[in-house]
Scaffold this active site. Structure first.
Site, PDB file in Angstrom:
ATOM      1  N   GLN A  86       0.847  -1.206   0.000  1.00  0.00           N
ATOM      2  CA  GLN A  86       0.000   0.000   0.000  1.00  0.00           C
ATOM      3  C   GLN A  86       0.874   1.245   0.000  1.00  0.00           C
ATOM      4  OE1 GLN A  86      -3.332  -0.782   3.148  1.00  0.00           O
ATOM      5  NE2 GLN A  86      -1.711  -2.287   3.447  1.00  0.00           N
ATOM      6  N   ASN A  87       2.174   1.035   0.090  1.00  0.00           N
ATOM      7  CA  ASN A  87       3.091   2.179   0.165  1.00  0.00           C
ATOM      8  C   ASN A  87       3.322   2.773  -1.221  1.00  0.00           C
ATOM      9  OD1 ASN A  87       3.181   1.516   2.811  1.00  0.00           O
ATOM     10  ND2 ASN A  87       5.214   0.572   2.742  1.00  0.00           N
ATOM     11  N   VAL A  88       3.311   4.096  -1.265  1.00  0.00           N
ATOM     12  CA  VAL A  88       3.521   4.778  -2.541  1.00  0.00           C
ATOM     13  C   VAL A  88       4.991   5.179  -2.704  1.00  0.00           C
ATOM     14  CG1 VAL A  88       1.123   5.556  -2.682  1.00  0.00           C
ATOM     15  CG2 VAL A  88       2.816   7.018  -1.549  1.00  0.00           C
ATOM     16  N   ASP A  89       5.816   4.831  -1.712  1.00  0.00           N
ATOM     17  CA  ASP A  89       7.246   5.145  -1.822  1.00  0.00           C
ATOM     18  C   ASP A  89       7.938   4.110  -2.719  1.00  0.00           C
ATOM     19  OD1 ASP A  89       8.261   2.873  -0.268  1.00  0.00           O
ATOM     20  OD2 ASP A  89       7.509   3.888   1.513  1.00  0.00           O
ATOM     21  N   HIS A 106      -1.780   1.325  -4.176  1.00  0.00           N
ATOM     22  CA  HIS A 106      -2.227   2.709  -3.983  1.00  0.00           C
ATOM     23  C   HIS A 106      -1.424   3.700  -4.827  1.00  0.00           C
ATOM     24  CE1 HIS A 106      -4.208   1.639   0.160  1.00  0.00           C
ATOM     25  NE2 HIS A 106      -4.916   1.245  -0.869  1.00  0.00           N
ATOM     26  N   CYS A 114      -2.539  13.836 -14.850  1.00  0.00           N
ATOM     27  CA  CYS A 114      -3.586  14.833 -15.056  1.00  0.00           C
ATOM     28  C   CYS A 114      -4.814  14.448 -14.236  1.00  0.00           C
ATOM     29  CB  CYS A 114      -3.934  14.902 -16.536  1.00  0.00           C
ATOM     30  SG  CYS A 114      -5.244  16.107 -16.852  1.00  0.00           S
ATOM     31  N   CYS A 117      -7.412  14.073 -17.874  1.00  0.00           N
ATOM     32  CA  CYS A 117      -7.159  13.168 -19.008  1.00  0.00           C
ATOM     33  C   CYS A 117      -6.129  12.101 -18.601  1.00  0.00           C
ATOM     34  CB  CYS A 117      -6.719  13.949 -20.250  1.00  0.00           C
ATOM     35  SG  CYS A 117      -5.003  14.519 -20.213  1.00  0.00           S
ATOM     36  N   ASN A 220       3.539  -6.799  13.297  1.00  0.00           N
ATOM     37  CA  ASN A 220       3.019  -5.480  13.670  1.00  0.00           C
ATOM     38  C   ASN A 220       3.084  -5.349  15.198  1.00  0.00           C
ATOM     39  OD1 ASN A 220       1.360  -3.148  14.082  1.00  0.00           O
ATOM     40  ND2 ASN A 220       0.368  -3.554  12.120  1.00  0.00           N
ATOM     41  N   GLU A 222       1.289  -3.679  16.931  1.00  0.00           N
ATOM     42  CA  GLU A 222      -0.088  -3.516  17.425  1.00  0.00           C
ATOM     43  C   GLU A 222      -0.992  -4.598  16.851  1.00  0.00           C
ATOM     44  OE1 GLU A 222      -1.014  -0.672  19.227  1.00  0.00           O
ATOM     45  OE2 GLU A 222       1.018   0.179  19.127  1.00  0.00           O
TER      46      GLU A 222
HETATM   47  P1  OAD Z   1      -1.241   3.019   8.846  1.00  0.00           P
HETATM   48  O1  OAD Z   1      -0.561   4.294   9.179  1.00  0.00           O
HETATM   49  O2  OAD Z   1      -2.718   2.949   8.937  1.00  0.00           O
HETATM   50  O3  OAD Z   1      -0.709   1.863   9.794  1.00  0.00           O
HETATM   51  C1  OAD Z   1       0.633   1.618  10.023  1.00  0.00           C
HETATM   52  C2  OAD Z   1       0.711   0.303  10.769  1.00  0.00           C
HETATM   53  O4  OAD Z   1       2.065  -0.003  10.928  1.00  0.00           O
HETATM   54  C3  OAD Z   1       0.089   0.299  12.166  1.00  0.00           C
HETATM   55  O5  OAD Z   1      -0.712  -0.856  12.315  1.00  0.00           O
HETATM   56  C4  OAD Z   1       1.295   0.277  13.104  1.00  0.00           C
HETATM   57  O6  OAD Z   1       1.024  -0.455  14.298  1.00  0.00           O
HETATM   58  C5  OAD Z   1       2.298  -0.451  12.252  1.00  0.00           C
HETATM   59  N1  OAD Z   1       3.694  -0.128  12.531  1.00  0.00           N
HETATM   60  C6  OAD Z   1       4.242   1.031  12.961  1.00  0.00           C
HETATM   61  N2  OAD Z   1       5.571   0.933  13.033  1.00  0.00           N
HETATM   62  C7  OAD Z   1       5.896  -0.319  12.634  1.00  0.00           C
HETATM   63  C8  OAD Z   1       7.126  -1.027  12.477  1.00  0.00           C
HETATM   64  N3  OAD Z   1       8.292  -0.453  12.729  1.00  0.00           N
HETATM   65  N4  OAD Z   1       7.061  -2.293  12.035  1.00  0.00           N
HETATM   66  C9  OAD Z   1       5.884  -2.884  11.754  1.00  0.00           C
HETATM   67  N5  OAD Z   1       4.704  -2.271  11.880  1.00  0.00           N
HETATM   68  C10 OAD Z   1       4.707  -1.001  12.316  1.00  0.00           C
HETATM   69  O7  OAD Z   1      -0.720   2.574   7.425  1.00  0.00           O
HETATM   70  P2  OAD Z   1      -1.344   1.569   6.363  1.00  0.00           P
HETATM   71  O8  OAD Z   1      -1.972   0.396   7.037  1.00  0.00           O
HETATM   72  O9  OAD Z   1      -0.313   1.326   5.347  1.00  0.00           O
HETATM   73  O10 OAD Z   1      -4.064   4.807   1.709  1.00  0.00           O
HETATM   74  O11 OAD Z   1      -2.470   2.452   5.754  1.00  0.00           O
HETATM   75  C11 OAD Z   1      -3.180   1.942   4.683  1.00  0.00           C
HETATM   76  C12 OAD Z   1      -3.583   3.023   3.762  1.00  0.00           C
HETATM   77  O12 OAD Z   1      -4.343   3.995   4.476  1.00  0.00           O
HETATM   78  C13 OAD Z   1      -2.462   3.832   3.149  1.00  0.00           C
HETATM   79  O13 OAD Z   1      -1.911   3.231   2.011  1.00  0.00           O
HETATM   80  C14 OAD Z   1      -3.146   5.067   2.792  1.00  0.00           C
HETATM   81  C15 OAD Z   1      -3.864   5.290   4.081  1.00  0.00           C
HETATM   82  O14 OAD Z   1      -4.870   6.116   4.063  1.00  0.00           O
HETATM   83  C16 OAD Z   1      -4.442   5.771   0.878  1.00  0.00           C
HETATM   84  O15 OAD Z   1      -3.946   6.886   0.907  1.00  0.00           O
HETATM   85  C17 OAD Z   1      -5.487   5.355  -0.104  1.00  0.00           C
END
Ligand code: OAD
Length: 256
Positions: A86-89, A106, A114, A117, A220, A222
């Site tokens: 899900q990372n855009v990096d 993502h 754009c 278009c 994770n 959490e």
């Molecule tokens: P979140 O910011 O929601 O969650 C990050 C998760 O990483 C949490 O569950 C933390 O407990 C865990 N975490 C933090 N540090 C960590 C570490 N060092 N090692 C392992 N886990 C760790 O990010 P995403 O779940 O990626 O989408 O969010 C999903 C999507 O929601 C993103 O891609 C973005 C966002 O809105 C869009 O923009 C469409």
């Protein structure tokens, strides 16, 4: 061995990229969940671009961590492998993971496209000359004065970052790549690392891929909605747990 890995912002946290929902995710007291929306862009495109430019800059200056490297090693060693991130990096790619083994569901923060278009262009990503910059992007570091909006060279509509915002559809072609990978059957191992797994499609892919009796490993610190379904929950940072898991698998396979 057939493997699916799903990653989220937590995997890049140890490279210094703020997560979305963590305390460090706030930018100028603004909630990223409210900035990453079509509504925010319609209301204040300059503000949204400033946030994305700053994130581009931060990513360019970041380095892949041990979690990215471990995933790239696993991809080499597993017979069949797909990463859905899900990372855009670009940190998975810079750790050596080939593009054909990775789906950025993502989008890609270094793409500018754009808002109307089909025009798009890719700005220079990390690991290259930091002075290079692409469309819509100032030389680093970004300053508030560098807030001129870029327009599409084809239709003159506003250009926007090539990422998926809340409420937008996922890129069809990328969804299809995940479905094609899952179609032949389950995986031996599914790793879900660094994501709150709040999106239905993320937990659905993890559960479907592990349904045939494969391991479902959550990495994770959490608990998440997927924890209850996991065969193993590693409550550790990804850069600690992933290198160890991958080493163990490589050793176990060599012993067989
Ligand atoms: P979140 O910011 O929601 O969650 C990050 C998760 O990483 C949490 O569950 C933390 O407990 C865990 N975490 C933090 N540090 C960590 C570490 N060092 N090692 C392992 N886990 C760790 O990010 P995403 O779940 O990626 O989408 O969010 C999903 C999507 O929601 C993103 O891609 C973005 C966002 O809105 C869009 O923009 C469409």
């Amino acid at each position: 061995m057939r493997v699916l890995v799903i990653t989220g912002a937590g995997v890049s946290a140890e490279s210094g990229i703020p997560t979305f929902r963590g305390q460090d995710g706030y930018w100028r007291n603004l909630d990223p969940m409210k900035l990453a929306t079509p509504e925010a862009f319609a209301r204040d495109p300059q503000l949204v671009w400033q946030w994305y430019r700053e994130r581009r800059w931060r990513i360019r200056n970041a380095q892949p961590n041990a979690a990215h490297t471990a995933i790239a090693r696993l991809a080499q060693f597993a017979g069949e492998f797909l990463l859905v991130t899900q990372n855009v990096d670009d940190l998975h790619a810079r750790a050596g993971l080939p593009k054909e083994k990775m789906v950025q569901i993502h989008g890609n923060i270094f793409v500018t496209r754009c808002s109307r278009c089909s025009w798009s262009a890719e700005a220079c990503s990390g690991g290259r000359n930091h002075d290079d910059h692409g469309p819509g992007e100032p030389p680093t570091p970004p300053r508030s004065a560098d807030d001129a909006l870029v327009r599409c060279p084809k239709c003159n509509a506003l250009a926007r970052p090539g990422v998926v915002w809340f409420g937008e559809q996922l890129p069809w072609h990328e969804v299809q790549r995940v479905e094609d990978y899952l179609a032949p059957g389950g995986c031996d191992a599914v790793i879900v690392a660094g994501t709150t797994a709040l999106f239905g499609y993320i937990s659905d892919w993890a559960l479907r891929a592990s349904r045939g009796g494969g391991q479902l490993i959550e990495v994770n610190p959490e608990e998440t909605p997927l924890s209850a379904f996991s065969t193993q929950c590693l409550r550790e940072p990804a850069a600690t747990a992933l290198p160890r898991i991958v080493d163990e698998w490589i050793v176990a396979t060599a012993d067989q």
